[in-house]
Design an enzyme around this catalytic site. Sequence first.
Site, PDB file in Angstrom:
ATOM      1  N   CYS A 234       0.779  -1.319  -0.088  1.00 50.32           N
ATOM      2  CA  CYS A 234       0.205  -0.068  -0.083  1.00 50.32           C
ATOM      3  C   CYS A 234       0.629   1.257  -0.140  1.00 50.32           C
ATOM      4  O   CYS A 234       2.058   1.340   0.429  1.00 50.32           O
ATOM      5  CB  CYS A 234      -0.982  -0.004   1.361  1.00 50.32           C
ATOM      6  SG  CYS A 234      -2.178  -1.457   1.387  1.00 50.32           S
TER       7      CYS A 234
ATOM      8  N   ARG B 118       5.575  -0.747  -4.378  1.00 49.94           N
ATOM      9  CA  ARG B 118       5.165  -1.428  -3.074  1.00 49.94           C
ATOM     10  C   ARG B 118       4.101  -2.712  -3.402  1.00 49.94           C
ATOM     11  O   ARG B 118       3.792  -3.407  -2.768  1.00 49.94           O
ATOM     12  CB  ARG B 118       4.437  -0.537  -2.175  1.00 49.94           C
ATOM     13  CG  ARG B 118       5.390   0.541  -1.674  1.00 49.94           C
ATOM     14  CD  ARG B 118       4.865   1.618  -0.865  1.00 49.94           C
ATOM     15  NE  ARG B 118       5.589   2.301   0.020  1.00 49.94           N
ATOM     16  CZ  ARG B 118       5.508   1.938   1.228  1.00 49.94           C
ATOM     17  NH1 ARG B 118       4.751   1.214   1.679  1.00 49.94           N
ATOM     18  NH2 ARG B 118       6.372   2.773   2.093  1.00 49.94           N
TER      19      ARG B 118
ATOM     20  N   TRP C 159      -3.018  -2.729  -1.515  1.00 48.23           N
ATOM     21  CA  TRP C 159      -3.113  -4.304  -1.620  1.00 48.23           C
ATOM     22  C   TRP C 159      -4.062  -4.768  -0.786  1.00 48.23           C
ATOM     23  O   TRP C 159      -4.190  -4.538   0.542  1.00 48.23           O
ATOM     24  CB  TRP C 159      -1.631  -4.585  -1.376  1.00 48.23           C
ATOM     25  CG  TRP C 159      -1.165  -5.693  -1.624  1.00 48.23           C
ATOM     26  CD1 TRP C 159      -0.710  -6.398  -2.424  1.00 48.23           C
ATOM     27  CD2 TRP C 159      -1.133  -6.848  -0.593  1.00 48.23           C
ATOM     28  NE1 TRP C 159      -0.492  -7.640  -2.285  1.00 48.23           N
ATOM     29  CE2 TRP C 159      -0.537  -8.122  -1.080  1.00 48.23           C
ATOM     30  CE3 TRP C 159      -1.561  -7.051   0.795  1.00 48.23           C
ATOM     31  CZ2 TRP C 159      -0.453  -9.264  -0.593  1.00 48.23           C
ATOM     32  CZ3 TRP C 159      -1.215  -8.276   1.798  1.00 48.23           C
ATOM     33  CH2 TRP C 159      -0.900  -9.242   0.849  1.00 48.23           C
TER      34      TRP C 159
ATOM     35  N   ASN D 222      -2.983   1.962   5.639  1.00 47.59           N
ATOM     36  CA  ASN D 222      -2.099   1.010   5.394  1.00 47.59           C
ATOM     37  C   ASN D 222      -2.071   0.084   6.623  1.00 47.59           C
ATOM     38  O   ASN D 222      -2.162   0.586   7.876  1.00 47.59           O
ATOM     39  CB  ASN D 222      -0.681   1.600   5.132  1.00 47.59           C
ATOM     40  CG  ASN D 222      -0.497   2.035   3.769  1.00 47.59           C
ATOM     41  OD1 ASN D 222      -1.353   2.260   2.851  1.00 47.59           O
ATOM     42  ND2 ASN D 222       0.711   2.713   3.679  1.00 47.59           N
ATOM     43  N   GLY D 223      -2.226  -1.070   6.399  1.00 45.08           N
ATOM     44  CA  GLY D 223      -2.175  -2.044   7.973  1.00 45.08           C
ATOM     45  C   GLY D 223      -3.456  -3.038   8.021  1.00 45.08           C
ATOM     46  O   GLY D 223      -4.279  -3.005   6.900  1.00 45.08           O
TER      47      GLY D 223
ATOM     48  N   GLU E  60      16.319 -19.907  -2.818  1.00 50.40           N
ATOM     49  CA  GLU E  60      15.876 -18.642  -3.488  1.00 50.40           C
ATOM     50  C   GLU E  60      15.487 -18.832  -4.788  1.00 50.40           C
ATOM     51  O   GLU E  60      14.713 -18.026  -5.505  1.00 50.40           O
ATOM     52  CB  GLU E  60      17.036 -17.708  -3.146  1.00 50.40           C
ATOM     53  CG  GLU E  60      17.211 -16.369  -4.088  1.00 50.40           C
ATOM     54  CD  GLU E  60      16.089 -15.382  -3.811  1.00 50.40           C
ATOM     55  OE1 GLU E  60      15.911 -14.361  -4.235  1.00 50.40           O
ATOM     56  OE2 GLU E  60      15.318 -15.639  -2.595  1.00 50.40           O
TER      57      GLU E  60
ATOM     58  N   LYS F 170      11.921 -17.146  -6.658  1.00 52.68           N
ATOM     59  CA  LYS F 170      12.031 -16.319  -7.544  1.00 52.68           C
ATOM     60  C   LYS F 170      11.140 -16.716  -8.830  1.00 52.68           C
ATOM     61  O   LYS F 170      10.282 -16.084  -9.293  1.00 52.68           O
ATOM     62  CB  LYS F 170      13.615 -16.336  -8.285  1.00 52.68           C
ATOM     63  CG  LYS F 170      14.599 -15.184  -7.227  1.00 52.68           C
ATOM     64  CD  LYS F 170      13.691 -13.655  -7.435  1.00 52.68           C
ATOM     65  CE  LYS F 170      14.005 -13.019  -6.268  1.00 52.68           C
ATOM     66  NZ  LYS F 170      13.620 -13.157  -5.127  1.00 52.68           N
TER      67      LYS F 170
ATOM     68  N   GLU G  20       7.407 -16.668  -7.750  1.00 53.61           N
ATOM     69  CA  GLU G  20       7.123 -15.436  -7.665  1.00 53.61           C
ATOM     70  C   GLU G  20       6.582 -14.607  -8.917  1.00 53.61           C
ATOM     71  O   GLU G  20       5.700 -13.700  -9.195  1.00 53.61           O
ATOM     72  CB  GLU G  20       8.054 -14.396  -7.152  1.00 53.61           C
ATOM     73  CG  GLU G  20       8.563 -14.499  -5.593  1.00 53.61           C
ATOM     74  CD  GLU G  20       9.518 -13.683  -4.936  1.00 53.61           C
ATOM     75  OE1 GLU G  20       9.401 -12.875  -4.064  1.00 53.61           O
ATOM     76  OE2 GLU G  20      10.631 -13.596  -5.650  1.00 53.61           O
TER      77      GLU G  20
ATOM     78  N   HIS H  56      14.872 -38.823   0.749  1.00 55.70           N
ATOM     79  CA  HIS H  56      13.972 -39.052   1.753  1.00 55.70           C
ATOM     80  C   HIS H  56      12.455 -38.423   1.466  1.00 55.70           C
ATOM     81  O   HIS H  56      11.795 -37.732   2.323  1.00 55.70           O
ATOM     82  CB  HIS H  56      14.530 -37.988   2.968  1.00 55.70           C
ATOM     83  CG  HIS H  56      15.938 -38.587   3.386  1.00 55.70           C
ATOM     84  ND1 HIS H  56      16.008 -39.782   4.100  1.00 55.70           N
ATOM     85  CD2 HIS H  56      17.170 -38.218   3.248  1.00 55.70           C
ATOM     86  CE1 HIS H  56      17.362 -40.080   4.382  1.00 55.70           C
ATOM     87  NE2 HIS H  56      17.854 -38.991   3.726  1.00 55.70           N
TER      88      HIS H  56
ATOM     89  N   LYS I 174       5.738  -5.351  -2.321  1.00 52.47           N
ATOM     90  CA  LYS I 174       7.506  -5.206  -2.089  1.00 52.47           C
ATOM     91  C   LYS I 174       7.491  -5.111  -0.533  1.00 52.47           C
ATOM     92  O   LYS I 174       8.329  -5.626  -0.167  1.00 52.47           O
ATOM     93  CB  LYS I 174       7.730  -3.698  -2.857  1.00 52.47           C
ATOM     94  CG  LYS I 174       9.062  -3.682  -2.370  1.00 52.47           C
ATOM     95  CD  LYS I 174       9.876  -4.545  -3.572  1.00 52.47           C
ATOM     96  CE  LYS I 174      11.351  -4.278  -3.503  1.00 52.47           C
ATOM     97  NZ  LYS I 174      12.231  -5.540  -4.160  1.00 52.47           N
TER      98      LYS I 174
END
Length: 607
Positions: free
Chosen positions: A2, A27, A74, A98-99, A479, A483, A486, A502, A602
Amino acid sequence: MCGIIGIVGKEEVADRLVDGLKRMEYRGYDSAGICTLHDGAMVRRRAEGKLGNLVSVLADEPAPGMVGIAHTRWATHGAPTTTNAHPHATGEVAIVHNGIIENFKGLRAELAAENRTFESETDSEVVAHLISSRIESGMGPEEAVREVLPRLRGAFGLAIAFRAYPDLLIGARLGSPLVVGHGDGEMYLGSDALALAPLTQRITYLEEGDWAVIRHDRAQIFDSEGRETFRPVQPSGASAAAVEKGNYRHFMQKEIWDQPTVVAQTLASYLRRDDNSVALPQFDFDLSAIRRLTIVACGTSYYAGMVAKYWFEQFARVPVDIDVASEFRYREPVLEEGGLALFISQSGETADTLAALRHCKAEGQTIGVVVNVPTSTMAREADLLLPTHAGPEIGVASTKAFTCQLAVLAALAAHMAVKKGLMTREEEMEVVKHLLEAPAALNAALDHDDDIAAMAPLIAPARDVLYLGRGQDYPLALEGALKLKEISYIHAEGYASGEMKHGPIALIDDDVPVVVIAPSGTLFEKTVSNMEEVRARGGKVVLISDAKGLEEAGEGCLATIEMPVVHPLIAPLVYAIPVQLLAYHVAVVKGTDVDQPRNLAKSVTVE
């Protein structure tokens, strides 16, 4: 996540509000809106989707006025629709938020019992109604906000406009950042200094629980107890220039290619070339006395911490615990006296990580932070501030922030080892020498961009992809999988190579590409053995290694990606490049929104 901007101006504000929102697009958001005050009325315009949709609405229905607030949302409570977009308004009050208001259901029920009606599904709208009910009863704006804020549980950054008071805005923060900007006959509110950069370089950072009343020429700031207080005006340091992609197709692509430069800039802050030593910013505690290290982070920053665990234990012989920030407090961690708690965050505002930091501080831990925003909340609350100097990172999927974090963490681990007497002067000089080689090695890795782009169509049709690595390469596997998930929306998982047998090996078939990260060295043969187990079951292997590794094990692979031969210390920085490029090029092939992938933000400022 946001974005908030507010202006108490001396000229029309709508265009500048939209420009501020554009500067916060990084963001992540799924709707946007503005509200201005004009001729005794509130003029509200909203749209779902990208900012271009709001711009189109404003072209048809302008929003005149010299005072206003704006927001990119968002979605948390309620779908990303125009009705749920901010600003939310009553007849008297408009707010952007925001929040998360955690107790909104009880507040909403209370307000409904007073016959107040709601138009949205959001938690935020209750704030507008709570304040409005007090304005309607005869309270002034300050009195109404002073009474409402203690009733809100959760996290909030708020900007509030009042129909009958066109000369002021009120901002408030609790767990979500907010800054006040000081102009020439104008004042501003923003989620961060970057949003206000074209408007002012003079910023006041609100502290936790603060709220501010801003007028054309001044700001009054109150603390969580409602007492007027002083917060200093500081230079923001944020660039007023528009952040541009240059000749790159996406911000993420540019930021991948920025890495040799920003890693060099970061290392220049921590390494002294004149004597090949490590130098940290000044701090007031004895690093040699640290007996245990706790690393806390989220997402990509967490994987940087996983790599650093190897360095701290290898060099400084300090036991390291590492936790995902969102889980840390809830397992009631045992924090040893004399411990250092190290928090890693690109924004320095991540809600889970900030809450964990405050928990550790209350438990008497020394606090270190690795952040890309040296004026962030985490930075201001730390005993040891370690900036990454990556510059603004606009792509939601972190790239250059990750490698700069690794550079800082490697320097810190070496310095701790020196302070503990576990690294000789010669060994320190050797570490510095290898770290200084990293930018050139990153450049050499980028030379294989065309090769990676050419092989991306082999991966793009997959529904599932596995990544494997051992030792320091295991976090790189995690990572790489993150990526790919995402930005390409392909399901991907990272595993320690030895864990394949395993359980995960059951997933292997000829439709599942397996990306193996395996620089030549002490662990190479073991990783190749696991790779052969994959190939024996029909798995298609993409091997990322150096020339020696590819010569030994590259035959029969679906594809290979050659990396330069590097010292193991800097291998995680160098091997980050191919996993980033692979994800990027696969996403381009699939046609997804690389810089603003769906459902992601973000800076995650809610728990």
